[in-house]
Write a protein that holds these residues in place. Structure first.
Motif, PDB file in Angstrom:
ATOM      1  N   VAL A  63       4.396  -1.216 -24.945  1.00 46.48           N
ATOM      2  CA  VAL A  63       5.186  -2.338 -25.459  1.00 46.48           C
ATOM      3  C   VAL A  63       6.602  -1.796 -25.620  1.00 46.48           C
ATOM      4  O   VAL A  63       6.845  -0.913 -26.441  1.00 46.48           O
ATOM      5  N   TRP A  64       7.525  -2.304 -24.793  1.00 42.27           N
ATOM      6  CA  TRP A  64       8.917  -1.823 -24.768  1.00 42.27           C
ATOM      7  C   TRP A  64       9.793  -2.922 -25.353  1.00 42.27           C
ATOM      8  O   TRP A  64       9.821  -4.035 -24.839  1.00 42.27           O
ATOM      9  N   THR A  65      10.534  -2.596 -26.398  1.00 44.73           N
ATOM     10  CA  THR A  65      11.421  -3.560 -27.045  1.00 44.73           C
ATOM     11  C   THR A  65      12.860  -3.098 -26.893  1.00 44.73           C
ATOM     12  O   THR A  65      13.203  -1.980 -27.285  1.00 44.73           O
ATOM     13  N   ILE A  66      13.692  -3.961 -26.307  1.00 42.07           N
ATOM     14  CA  ILE A  66      15.128  -3.717 -26.229  1.00 42.07           C
ATOM     15  C   ILE A  66      15.758  -4.494 -27.376  1.00 42.07           C
ATOM     16  O   ILE A  66      15.664  -5.722 -27.433  1.00 42.07           O
ATOM     17  N   GLN A  67      16.371  -3.760 -28.297  1.00 44.13           N
ATOM     18  CA  GLN A  67      17.003  -4.385 -29.456  1.00 44.13           C
ATOM     19  C   GLN A  67      18.357  -4.966 -29.068  1.00 44.13           C
ATOM     20  O   GLN A  67      18.986  -4.502 -28.126  1.00 44.13           O
ATOM     21  N   GLY A  68      18.789  -5.964 -29.799  1.00 36.35           N
ATOM     22  CA  GLY A  68      20.102  -6.544 -29.578  1.00 36.35           C
ATOM     23  C   GLY A  68      20.010  -8.001 -29.208  1.00 36.35           C
ATOM     24  O   GLY A  68      18.990  -8.659 -29.443  1.00 36.35           O
ATOM     25  N   SER A  69      21.079  -8.489 -28.619  1.00 25.78           N
ATOM     26  CA  SER A  69      21.099  -9.881 -28.182  1.00 25.78           C
ATOM     27  C   SER A  69      21.555  -9.927 -26.733  1.00 25.78           C
ATOM     28  O   SER A  69      22.251  -9.044 -26.258  1.00 25.78           O
ATOM     29  N   GLY A  70      21.125 -10.949 -26.050  1.00 26.27           N
ATOM     30  CA  GLY A  70      21.434 -11.102 -24.641  1.00 26.27           C
ATOM     31  C   GLY A  70      20.146 -11.298 -23.869  1.00 26.27           C
ATOM     32  O   GLY A  70      19.047 -11.118 -24.402  1.00 26.27           O
ATOM     33  N   PRO A  71      20.267 -11.654 -22.601  1.00 26.55           N
ATOM     34  CA  PRO A  71      19.088 -11.961 -21.801  1.00 26.55           C
ATOM     35  C   PRO A  71      18.082 -10.813 -21.679  1.00 26.55           C
ATOM     36  O   PRO A  71      16.884 -11.047 -21.581  1.00 26.55           O
ATOM     37  N   ALA A  72      18.522  -9.567 -21.685  1.00 25.54           N
ATOM     38  CA  ALA A  72      17.601  -8.437 -21.514  1.00 25.54           C
ATOM     39  C   ALA A  72      16.920  -8.030 -22.812  1.00 25.54           C
ATOM     40  O   ALA A  72      15.900  -7.349 -22.786  1.00 25.54           O
ATOM     41  N   ALA A  73      17.487  -8.427 -23.948  1.00 29.42           N
ATOM     42  CA  ALA A  73      16.892  -8.060 -25.236  1.00 29.42           C
ATOM     43  C   ALA A  73      15.556  -8.765 -25.388  1.00 29.42           C
ATOM     44  O   ALA A  73      15.357  -9.874 -24.905  1.00 29.42           O
ATOM     45  N   GLY A  74      14.643  -8.091 -26.037  1.00 26.09           N
ATOM     46  CA  GLY A  74      13.333  -8.683 -26.276  1.00 26.09           C
ATOM     47  C   GLY A  74      12.233  -7.670 -26.048  1.00 26.09           C
ATOM     48  O   GLY A  74      12.483  -6.476 -25.876  1.00 26.09           O
ATOM     49  N   THR A  75      11.012  -8.165 -26.019  1.00 30.41           N
ATOM     50  CA  THR A  75       9.840  -7.305 -25.903  1.00 30.41           C
ATOM     51  C   THR A  75       9.156  -7.531 -24.564  1.00 30.41           C
ATOM     52  O   THR A  75       8.958  -8.674 -24.141  1.00 30.41           O
ATOM     53  N   TYR A  76       8.822  -6.433 -23.922  1.00 28.88           N
ATOM     54  CA  TYR A  76       8.143  -6.432 -22.635  1.00 28.88           C
ATOM     55  C   TYR A  76       6.741  -5.856 -22.860  1.00 28.88           C
ATOM     56  O   TYR A  76       6.594  -4.826 -23.511  1.00 28.88           O
ATOM     57  N   HIS A  77       5.743  -6.515 -22.326  1.00 25.99           N
ATOM     58  CA  HIS A  77       4.356  -6.106 -22.541  1.00 25.99           C
ATOM     59  C   HIS A  77       3.796  -5.492 -21.263  1.00 25.99           C
ATOM     60  O   HIS A  77       3.512  -6.187 -20.301  1.00 25.99           O
ATOM     61  N   GLY A  78       3.690  -4.179 -21.270  1.00 25.99           N
ATOM     62  CA  GLY A  78       3.184  -3.443 -20.121  1.00 25.99           C
ATOM     63  C   GLY A  78       4.313  -2.839 -19.304  1.00 25.99           C
ATOM     64  O   GLY A  78       5.417  -3.391 -19.224  1.00 25.99           O
ATOM     65  N   ARG A  79       4.013  -1.687 -18.705  1.00 28.76           N
ATOM     66  CA  ARG A  79       5.013  -0.977 -17.898  1.00 28.76           C
ATOM     67  C   ARG A  79       5.500  -1.839 -16.740  1.00 28.76           C
ATOM     68  O   ARG A  79       6.696  -1.931 -16.475  1.00 28.76           O
TER      69      ARG A  79
END
Length: 179
Positions: A63-79
């Protein structure tokens, strides 16, 4: 006491100590160091252009979470989700792979923190530079959770400035790249 009895007593005492409540202390102390070495090795390989940091270090179910704001920020489930939605779209817009320069790696318990700088050249010739802090939660020899901090403005600028339609079929796969 004769030498054989002394040896037997020493072995018995050692087994008692090793099976006591404090026996996990040495193993617990070894885990942060092991985790730090795994991450150091993955970054060294990436920097040298060997392997793939994401394949070498991430659990397939990370579970990879990019902190911040913008389209790429958020949580990704799985490699694969993370690679498909964040890494590859960015890497395909680069002319050169990101080269990481590690500024520090610290480990505590099951977490490893990496502060690093990344540089690359975009397909339009403009430089890309960013600073990152990634926090890996390790289980075994794989990261099961990652929290990523970076300046999303330069990342998004590359995404917005270079259209995928403008890319040649020889675009890099981006497996060694990082958003």
């Amino acid at each position: 006491m004769n030498p054989a009895k002394r040896l037997a007593s020493s072995l018995l005492l050692s087994l008692t100590v090793l099976s006591g409540p404090w026996s996990g202390v040495a193993a617990a102390e070894a885990t942060p160091e092991r985790n730090q070495r795994l991450v150091e090795r993955a970054f060294a390989n990436w920097s040298a252009g060997r392997g793939s940091l994401f394949d070498d270090l991430l659990s397939p179910t990370v579970v990879w979470t990019i902190q911040g704001s913008g389209p790429a920020a958020g949580t990704y489930h799985g490699r694969e989700d993370f690679l498909r939605r964040a890494v590859r779209p960015f890497a395909q817009r680069l002319a050169t792979p990101i080269v990481p320069r590690v500024q520090g790696i610290w480990a505590s318990e099951d977490q490893v923190v990496v502060r690093w700088m990344g540089t690359a050249t975009a397909r339009d010739g403009a430089p890309y530079r960013n600073e990152y802090v990634w926090i890996f939660k390790m289980a075994g020899e794989r990261a099961t959770q990652v929290e990523a901090f970076l300046d999303l403005v330069p990342y998004q600028d590359v995404i917005d400035r270079i259209a995928l339609a403008d890319l040649s079929p020889a675009a890099p796969t981006g497996e060694r790249q990082a958003p």
